[in-house]
Enzyme design. Structure first.
Site, short mmCIF file in Angstrom:
data_model
loop_
_atom_site.label_atom_id
_atom_site.label_comp_id
_atom_site.label_asym_id
_atom_site.label_seq_id
_atom_site.Cartn_x
_atom_site.Cartn_y
_atom_site.Cartn_z
N GLU A 55 1.60 9.38 16.58
CA GLU A 55 2.02 9.91 15.28
C GLU A 55 1.83 8.87 14.17
O GLU A 55 1.47 9.23 13.04
CB GLU A 55 3.49 10.32 15.34
CG GLU A 55 3.78 11.44 16.33
CD GLU A 55 4.18 10.94 17.70
OE1 GLU A 55 4.90 11.65 18.41
OE2 GLU A 55 3.77 9.80 18.07
N CYS A 87 9.37 7.26 15.82
CA CYS A 87 8.33 8.02 15.12
C CYS A 87 8.95 9.14 14.28
O CYS A 87 8.42 9.50 13.22
CB CYS A 87 7.35 8.61 16.12
SG CYS A 87 6.31 7.38 16.93
N THR A 199 -5.62 0.82 57.62
CA THR A 199 -6.81 0.96 56.77
C THR A 199 -7.36 -0.39 56.38
O THR A 199 -8.58 -0.60 56.35
CB THR A 199 -6.45 1.77 55.50
OG1 THR A 199 -6.00 3.07 55.89
CG2 THR A 199 -7.65 1.90 54.57
N GLU A 293 -4.32 5.95 49.57
CA GLU A 293 -5.56 6.09 50.34
C GLU A 293 -5.32 5.38 51.66
O GLU A 293 -5.63 4.21 51.82
CB GLU A 293 -6.73 5.49 49.58
CG GLU A 293 -6.96 6.14 48.21
CD GLU A 293 -8.20 5.62 47.51
OE1 GLU A 293 -9.21 5.32 48.20
OE2 GLU A 293 -8.17 5.51 46.28
#
Length: 364
Positions: A55, A87, A199, A293
């Site tokens: 804004e 704002c 992993t 992941e």
């Protein structure tokens, strides 16, 4: 009264908000346009925490022309002082006549307070314009503001038979380069990339953003209950890594600290990492979105503990065979009504693959 013009200008504001998709966190992604007599006077978007909000950028561009204008913003303007001022006060000071929002800001410091202040100052307020699009752009921020936890998205690549790797564990590369590039987009918008020790041992991944441009690399988070990780693993070479364990082995912990790795001990009653406590800790660190992941064990544990918000599935036009590794290990489900159910939100072609976005149906 909502008009077609309102939707047009809000669409413009949402497009601006999306520019902050890789950089705005922990703040929300917000866009703003200022319009008078159907003419664009100013526009802005929030780039990153500590910098001016959308804004303010739009007001600076509009200048004195903002008086009597309509402001379109994708989130309720802030009404509190954080790293920048409120704002809502600047909008009132500028003399705007109307503020159109996509949705409330769920931050308890804001939620509805700005709308009240605007109305008390004689500014007309219209809310919930293209609300769903604005909410989806900020799913992580919205969730964290309401329950203190980030949005957890699991990414899985598989063949058409749902297998994520061959029986011998080989999985590179199941999907196309286009899909891998798309994954890097999802990584870049996330605050952290989560994986498991399995992993790390099998794939030795970097788990960073390389295939899209970004100014910010997500934190890499490794779940390693027994501190099995090798300090020579590639994931530790760039820093920006959090190793989460259930171990209290001070000697090994210090060895990781000495190479620049942050170590966090979060044991549960079974000697494993307390995943719920981990997700809450990432929320405490003001992380909005997490992408995981990992392998079937860690993802299955997250699913069982009801931590999952979204599945991001990439299906390649390949068959990996009956002995290939599956997505989840949830034991033997013997009744169809006991199967976990999901709502498919999106299906898209990515290169030669198909991407499916699905969310769990709660309380089924």
């Amino acid at each position: 009264m909502l008009t077609r013009s309102d939707e047009y200008w809000m669409t413009k504001a949402l497009a601006l908000a999306e520019k902050g998709i890789y950089s705005a966190s922990p703040n929300p992604r917000v866009g703003c346009v200022i319009v008078k007599n159907n003419q664009l006077l100013g526009e802005g978007w929030h780039k990153k925490s500590g910098e001016a909000h959308a804004e303010i950028h739009a007001l600076e561009m509009a200048g004195d022309e903002a008086r009597g204008a309509t402001v379109y913003t994708t989130l309720e303007p802030c009404s509190h002082r954080g790293q920048t001022g409120p704002c809502v006060d600047q909008l009132i000071k500028a003399g705007v006549s109307r503020v159109v929002c996509a949705t409330n800001d769920p931050n308890p410091l804001v939620n509805g307070k700005s709308f009240k202040k605007l109305k008390e100052s004689g500014v007309r307020v219209t809310n919930n314009v293209l609300k769903e699009k604005a909410v989806q752009l900020n799913v992580g921020f919205m969730k964290r503001m309401t329950c203190g936890m980030p949005w957890l998205r699991l990414k899985i690549a598989a063949g058409l038979d749902g297998k994520t790797a061959l029986e011998n564990g080989k999985s590179q590369w199941i999907t196309s380069i286009e899909s891998r590039r798309d994954v890097h987009h999802w990584r870049a918008r996330s605050c952290a990339i989560l994986t498991g020790i399995g992993t790390v041992e099998v794939d030795d991944p970097q788990l960073n953003v390389r295939l899209v441009k970004t100014e910010r690399q997500p934190l890499r988070v490794i779940v390693d209950s027994n501190l099995r990780a090798l300090k020579e693993s590639r994931i530790f070479k760039e820093g920006n890594t959090l190793l989460v364990t259930a171990s209290d082995n001070k000697k090994v912990i210090q060895e990781f600290v000495d190479i620049g790795v942050e170590v966090l001990s979060l044991p549960d009653s079974k000697g494993k990492v307390d995943l719920s406590a981990l997700v809450k800790e990432l929320g405490r660190r003001q992380f909005n979105e997490i992408i995981s992941e990992a392998g079937s064990r860690l993802h299955s544990a997250m699913l069982r503990e009801n931590l999952l918000d979204e599945l991001l599935l990439y299906f390649a036009p390949k068959i990996l065979g009956i002995d290939g590794r599956g997505m989840f290990d949830l034991g033997n489900i013997t009744e169809m009504n006991a199967a976990l159910k999901f709502d498919i939100k999106q299906v898209e072609s990515i290169g030669t693959d198909i991407r499916v976005l699905a969310r769990p149906l709660r309380n089924n």
